[in-house]
Design a protein around this motif. Structure first.
Motif, short mmCIF file in Angstrom:
data_model
loop_
_atom_site.label_atom_id
_atom_site.label_comp_id
_atom_site.label_asym_id
_atom_site.label_seq_id
_atom_site.Cartn_x
_atom_site.Cartn_y
_atom_site.Cartn_z
N GLN A 102 0.82 -1.21 0.00
CA GLN A 102 0.00 0.00 0.00
C GLN A 102 0.86 1.26 0.00
O GLN A 102 0.57 2.22 -0.73
N LEU A 103 1.92 1.28 0.82
CA LEU A 103 2.75 2.48 0.91
C LEU A 103 3.66 2.66 -0.30
O LEU A 103 4.27 3.72 -0.47
N LYS A 104 3.75 1.66 -1.14
CA LYS A 104 4.45 1.83 -2.41
C LYS A 104 3.57 2.57 -3.39
O LYS A 104 4.06 3.26 -4.30
N GLN A 105 2.24 2.46 -3.19
CA GLN A 105 1.28 3.02 -4.15
C GLN A 105 0.70 4.37 -3.74
O GLN A 105 0.37 5.19 -4.60
N GLU A 106 0.55 4.60 -2.42
CA GLU A 106 -0.19 5.78 -2.00
C GLU A 106 0.16 6.22 -0.59
O GLU A 106 0.70 5.45 0.20
N ASP A 107 -0.17 7.49 -0.30
CA ASP A 107 -0.06 8.00 1.06
C ASP A 107 -1.24 7.48 1.89
O ASP A 107 -2.29 7.13 1.36
N VAL A 108 -1.05 7.44 3.19
CA VAL A 108 -2.09 6.98 4.12
C VAL A 108 -2.36 8.07 5.15
O VAL A 108 -1.43 8.75 5.60
N TYR A 109 -3.62 8.22 5.54
CA TYR A 109 -4.01 9.25 6.51
C TYR A 109 -4.86 8.66 7.63
O TYR A 109 -5.71 7.79 7.39
N PHE A 110 -4.63 9.15 8.84
CA PHE A 110 -5.47 8.84 10.00
C PHE A 110 -5.97 10.16 10.59
O PHE A 110 -5.23 11.15 10.64
N ASP A 111 -7.21 10.16 11.06
CA ASP A 111 -7.73 11.27 11.87
C ASP A 111 -7.43 10.97 13.33
O ASP A 111 -7.80 9.90 13.85
N PHE A 112 -6.76 11.90 14.00
CA PHE A 112 -6.44 11.75 15.42
C PHE A 112 -7.44 12.59 16.20
O PHE A 112 -7.57 13.81 15.98
N MET A 113 -8.17 11.95 17.13
CA MET A 113 -9.27 12.61 17.84
C MET A 113 -9.17 12.40 19.35
O MET A 113 -8.58 11.41 19.80
N VAL A 114 -9.75 13.33 20.11
CA VAL A 114 -9.77 13.21 21.57
C VAL A 114 -11.21 13.25 22.06
O VAL A 114 -12.10 13.86 21.46
N GLN A 115 -11.44 12.56 23.19
CA GLN A 115 -12.76 12.49 23.82
C GLN A 115 -12.61 12.96 25.27
O GLN A 115 -11.85 12.37 26.04
N ILE A 161 1.06 9.52 6.56
CA ILE A 161 2.15 8.58 6.28
C ILE A 161 2.38 8.59 4.77
O ILE A 161 1.57 8.07 4.00
N PRO A 162 3.46 9.21 4.31
CA PRO A 162 3.69 9.30 2.87
C PRO A 162 4.16 7.97 2.29
O PRO A 162 4.58 7.06 3.00
N LYS A 163 4.09 7.87 0.97
CA LYS A 163 4.61 6.69 0.27
C LYS A 163 6.08 6.51 0.65
O LYS A 163 6.85 7.48 0.71
N GLN A 164 6.47 5.26 0.89
CA GLN A 164 7.84 5.01 1.33
C GLN A 164 8.14 3.53 1.32
O GLN A 164 7.26 2.69 1.21
N GLU A 165 9.44 3.23 1.48
CA GLU A 165 9.90 1.87 1.71
C GLU A 165 10.37 1.79 3.17
O GLU A 165 11.06 2.70 3.64
N PHE A 166 10.00 0.75 3.86
CA PHE A 166 10.38 0.66 5.29
C PHE A 166 10.87 -0.73 5.69
O PHE A 166 11.10 -0.99 6.86
#
Length: 349
Positions: free
Chosen positions: A235-248, A280-285
């Motif tokens: 997935q990270l070879k093909q595209e960036d990934v995003y998460f919403d960080f939230m508080v309660q 999380i940008p596209k990358q190799e890890f």
């Protein structure tokens, strides 16, 4: 304690908790030394890595005033390492049902930190798992769990200690089973929760990170033991990934307790508020040197600013447990224990 005496954002340590925490550490150390050898000592918590990636933690603008504490004080972007992992106490095939974790380490965070030995470090950690509530209520129960794992190498004696149904913990059993109910084929596509509460300035909160992916993988990437790592890498070879960080925010000290992480805070009483984006940008890890570097990093809830202080009995125990095991692990592996200051060393591998 009478519900009318409870106050928001207040901890209520039980009697003899320090002695109980000491016993927890004794058991953890005994088990850890039995199961680990010098040079190859693993983590005690979430030992199997799926991958540690580079990312950025983007604090949003125009947050409500009550959110503007610690790293959320003002809009800013922090570089971050993000570790995805499996929770079982020994690494196993990814086809086995397991709980999963997401740990975020921000860098470039100014201000004195909570741990004396790390007062001048420039990092802030957020630790989460893919189950909203924990299955152990307090330190005494954690002792029972630790002893079951030490003696029987199984969770079952903790949930069902003997033949007396009055001593069983069926609700907590189902809470633990819930973590295994939904199979995870790609940890970049799901939601994670802090489980235990934390401070946000004068307030008590829980936090969550929710993937923005519209759908999740429904089958393994391969038959390989580490197919989850393969899925992340693809997935990270093909595209960036995003998460919403939230508080309660805690709004009711009885219905949303500090000292019982088994209780899930009701979102109708207090909905989650989006405060940041994890990018999380596209990358190799997956290069061996990258994986080795990442395994020397330590993630702990007490790697934190005072404004983000961990709350509750389990977090008070984790302060000693995480630090003790981290020091021992690095010592057994002859590895330097240090907090990162940026991506330079990692990028050179």
């Amino acid at each position: 304690m009478n519900a009318s005496h409870l106050q928001l954002a207040q901890e209520y340590p039980p009697p003899n908790e320090e002695a109980d925490i000491k016993r927890v550490i004794e058991i953890i150390l005994e088990k850890y030394k039995l199961e680990n050898k010098p040079g190859v000592a693993g983590r005690d918590a979430h030992p199997k890595p799926h991958g540690t990636v580079k990312g950025e933690f983007i604090v949003h603008d125009n947050l409500p005033e009550k959110c503007r504490h610690g790293v959320f004080k003002e809009p800013r972007t922090f570089p971050a390492f993000i570790r995805f992992s499996a929770a079982f106490f020994r690494p196993q095939h990814d086809k086995e049902r397991d709980a999963h974790g997401m740990a975020i380490k921000l860098m470039g965070v100014e201000g004195e930190k909570l741990l004396e030995e790390e007062r001048d470090e420039q990092t802030q950690d957020f630790l989460m798992a893919n189950i909203q509530g924990f299955f152990v209520r307090n330190v005494k129960q954690y002792i029972a769990l630790s002893e079951a794992l030490l003696k029987k190498d199984s969770f079952v004696p903790f949930f069902f200690p003997g033949w007396n149904p009055l001593k069983w913990r069926p609700y907590q059993f189902w809470r633990g089973a819930l973590a295994l109910w939904t199979r995870v084929y790609n940890p970049l596509q799901i939601q994670y929760w802090s489980q235990a509460p934390y401070s946000l300035g004068p307030h008590a909160i829980k936090y969550t990170a929710k993937s923005r992916m519209p759908k999740t993988d429904t089958k393994p990437a391969s038959d390989d033991m580490n197919f989850i790592t393969e899925a992340m890498a693809r997935q990270l070879k093909q595209e960036d990934v995003y998460f919403d960080f939230m508080v309660q925010f805690q709004t009711d000290p009885f219905k949303m307790p500090i000292e019982d992480p088994v209780v899930i805070w009701n979102e109708r009483l207090s909905p989650f508020i989006k405060v940041a984006t994890v990018h999380i940008p596209k990358q190799e890890f997956t290069r061996p040197a990258q994986m080795e570097y990442a395994e020397h990093l330590s993630f702990a809830p007490w790697h934190a600013l005072p404004e983000h202080r961990p709350l509750g009995g389990l977090n008070r125990a984790r302060r000693v447990a995480y630090e003790t095991i981290s020091k021992l692990r690095h010592q057994m592996n002859a590895a330097q224990r240090k907090e990162p200051t940026g991506f330079e060393e990692y990028d050179s591998l």
